[in-house]
Design an enzyme around this catalytic site. Structure first.
Site, PDB file in Angstrom:
ATOM      1  N   HIS A 248      -9.452   1.570   5.292  1.00  0.00           N
ATOM      2  CA  HIS A 248      -8.152   1.777   5.937  1.00  0.00           C
ATOM      3  C   HIS A 248      -8.317   2.791   7.069  1.00  0.00           C
ATOM      4  CE1 HIS A 248      -3.979   2.873   6.591  1.00  0.00           C
ATOM      5  NE2 HIS A 248      -3.655   1.755   5.961  1.00  0.00           N
TER       6      HIS A 248
ATOM      7  N   GLU B 267      -5.201  -4.464  10.828  1.00  0.00           N
ATOM      8  CA  GLU B 267      -4.186  -3.420  10.958  1.00  0.00           C
ATOM      9  C   GLU B 267      -4.389  -2.655  12.269  1.00  0.00           C
ATOM     10  OE1 GLU B 267      -2.256  -2.378   6.954  1.00  0.00           O
ATOM     11  OE2 GLU B 267      -3.771  -0.892   7.395  1.00  0.00           O
TER      12      GLU B 267
ATOM     13  N   GLU C 152      -6.575   5.188   7.970  1.00  0.00           N
ATOM     14  CA  GLU C 152      -6.330   6.591   7.584  1.00  0.00           C
ATOM     15  C   GLU C 152      -7.561   7.191   6.921  1.00  0.00           C
ATOM     16  OE1 GLU C 152      -2.699   5.783   5.441  1.00  0.00           O
ATOM     17  OE2 GLU C 152      -1.752   5.281   7.354  1.00  0.00           O
TER      18      GLU C 152
ATOM     19  N   GLY D  19       3.009  -1.098   4.132  1.00  0.00           N
ATOM     20  CA  GLY D  19       3.061   0.324   3.778  1.00  0.00           C
ATOM     21  C   GLY D  19       4.481   0.738   3.431  1.00  0.00           C
TER      22      GLY D  19
ATOM     23  N   GLY E  58       2.948   2.610  10.624  1.00  0.00           N
ATOM     24  CA  GLY E  58       3.917   3.689  10.421  1.00  0.00           C
ATOM     25  C   GLY E  58       4.718   4.048  11.667  1.00  0.00           C
TER      26      GLY E  58
ATOM     27  N   ASN F 245       0.879  -1.173   0.000  1.00  0.00           N
ATOM     28  CA  ASN F 245       0.000   0.000   0.000  1.00  0.00           C
ATOM     29  C   ASN F 245       0.910   1.213   0.000  1.00  0.00           C
ATOM     30  OD1 ASN F 245      -1.772   2.079   0.439  1.00  0.00           O
ATOM     31  ND2 ASN F 245      -2.317   1.488   2.537  1.00  0.00           N
ATOM     32  N   TRP F 246       1.004   1.839  -1.167  1.00  0.00           N
ATOM     33  CA  TRP F 246       1.931   2.967  -1.299  1.00  0.00           C
ATOM     34  C   TRP F 246       1.420   4.235  -0.613  1.00  0.00           C
ATOM     35  CZ3 TRP F 246       3.917   2.972  -7.101  1.00  0.00           C
ATOM     36  CH2 TRP F 246       4.911   2.000  -7.223  1.00  0.00           C
ATOM     37  N   LYS F 247       0.130   4.264  -0.276  1.00  0.00           N
ATOM     38  CA  LYS F 247      -0.476   5.498   0.266  1.00  0.00           C
ATOM     39  C   LYS F 247      -0.185   6.636  -0.723  1.00  0.00           C
ATOM     40  CE  LYS F 247      -0.053   3.410   4.750  1.00  0.00           C
ATOM     41  NZ  LYS F 247       0.070   3.545   6.189  1.00  0.00           N
TER      42      LYS F 247
ATOM     43  N   SER G  38       3.740  -1.840  10.144  1.00  0.00           N
ATOM     44  CA  SER G  38       5.205  -1.950  10.278  1.00  0.00           C
ATOM     45  C   SER G  38       5.738  -3.328   9.900  1.00  0.00           C
ATOM     46  CB  SER G  38       5.652  -1.555  11.693  1.00  0.00           C
ATOM     47  OG  SER G  38       5.281  -0.222  11.976  1.00  0.00           O
TER      48      SER G  38
HETATM   49  P1  13P Z   1       3.275   0.673   7.507  1.00  0.00           P
HETATM   50  O1  13P Z   1       3.755  -0.610   6.914  1.00  0.00           O
HETATM   51  O2  13P Z   1       4.025   1.874   7.006  1.00  0.00           O
HETATM   52  O3  13P Z   1       3.202   0.603   8.997  1.00  0.00           O
HETATM   53  O4  13P Z   1       1.769   0.887   6.990  1.00  0.00           O
HETATM   54  C1  13P Z   1       0.861  -0.139   7.173  1.00  0.00           C
HETATM   55  C2  13P Z   1      -0.394   0.179   6.457  1.00  0.00           C
HETATM   56  O5  13P Z   1      -1.133   1.056   6.847  1.00  0.00           O
HETATM   57  C3  13P Z   1      -0.695  -0.608   5.261  1.00  0.00           C
HETATM   58  O6  13P Z   1      -1.993  -0.381   4.827  1.00  0.00           O
END
Ligand code: 13P
Length: 259
Positions: free
Chosen positions: A99, A171, A101, A238, A177, A13-15, A217
């Site tokens: 998600h 998650e 976020e 991520g 993150g 997931n590149w966000k 993470s």
């Molecule tokens: P990270 O791997 O940066 O913690 O992000 C996880 C995430 O939100 C994947 O959707």
């Protein structure tokens, strides 16, 4: 994981990272340096504007392209939004829904998450449905109740037949993150509770064959221990998916024999 019953899926997931030009460079390298992956499926969920480049370059590879969001309506006066049908037309196969976020920064309610699930399924996409608690909820001991609620709400009205296309991603918000990965035991415990909840909602057969990923993470150093858990069937990655060498390392681990 348990490959006898369900697919192992590693999804990036590149966000909000990478331009179309950067996507092109990444996809070219990914395609040329990807090991022979037989034991797991790979998905890359990129920003909307990067989808055409990713689809074009990863065509005929073992990497499916996913989106990170969609709108629930088939079309209409929704300035700035993108429908499930538009994504399907671009040859997108997966879409992340719910998600944390999106839920916290963009006010997505459980009702909206549910509508998006229906829209994605109606267009033939495979939703990756995210659920998870924040740190306070974990401390209060309400993690499993909260997740049972999120699952039940998101899946309301989803038929058993459509459920076969749904991937769940556990998650925990406190692990996203932060570098604070859940321990394999914590991840395994919640993922197995999720399977129990799916059993109640859809019966043993569907619960057994649903892929349940862990996200938060995930990196090349912890993926193996996470996948050692019976009910952790992959990762939603991520930060570590942004770096090609690191992402390939994770795929290599997930593709290993012997879990
Ligand atoms: P990270 O791997 O940066 O913690 O992000 C996880 C995430 O939100 C994947 O959707």
């Amino acid at each position: 994981m348990n490959r006898k019953y369900r697919k192992t899926i590693v999804a990036g997931n590149w966000k909000m990272h990478k331009t179309p030009a950067e996507t092109k460079a990444f996809a070219e390298r990914l395609k040329s340096s990807l090991p022979r992956v037989k034991r797991c499926s790979i998905v890359l969920c990129v920003p909307y504007v990067d989808i055409p480049a990713a689809v074009k370059l990863l065509k005929d590879s073992r990497v499916a392209v996913g989106a990170q969001n969609l709108h629930w309506a088939p079309n209409g006066a929704y300035t700035g939004e993108v429908s499930a049908e538009m994504l399907a037309d671009l040859d997108v196969k997966y879409v992340i829904i719910g998600h944390s976020e999106r839920r916290t920064l963009f006010g997505e309610s459980d009702l909206i998450v549910n509508k998006k699930m229906h829209a994605a399924l109606a267009a033939g996409l495979r939703p990756i449905l995210c659920v998870g608690e924040d740190w306070d909820q974990r401390q209060l001991g309400v993690t499993l109740e909260l997740i049972a609620y999120q699952l039940k709400a998101a899946l309301a009205g989803v038929s058993p037949e459509d459920m076969r296309r749904v991937v769940i991603a556990y998650e925990p918000i406190w692990a996203i993150g932060t570098g604070n990965t859940a321990t394999p035991e914590q991840a395994g415990e919640v993922c197995s509770a999720i399977r129990g909840m799916l059993r109640k909602l859809y019966g043993a057969r569907i619960a057994r064959s649903t892929t349940i990923q862990y996200g938060g993470s995930v990196n090349a150093a912890n993926i193996e221990d996470l996948l050692d858990q019976e009910d952790v069937d992959g990762g939603l990655v991520g930060t570590a998916s942004l770096d090609i060498a690191h992402f390939i390392e994770i795929i290599r681990s997930a593709n290993q024999d012997g879990y």
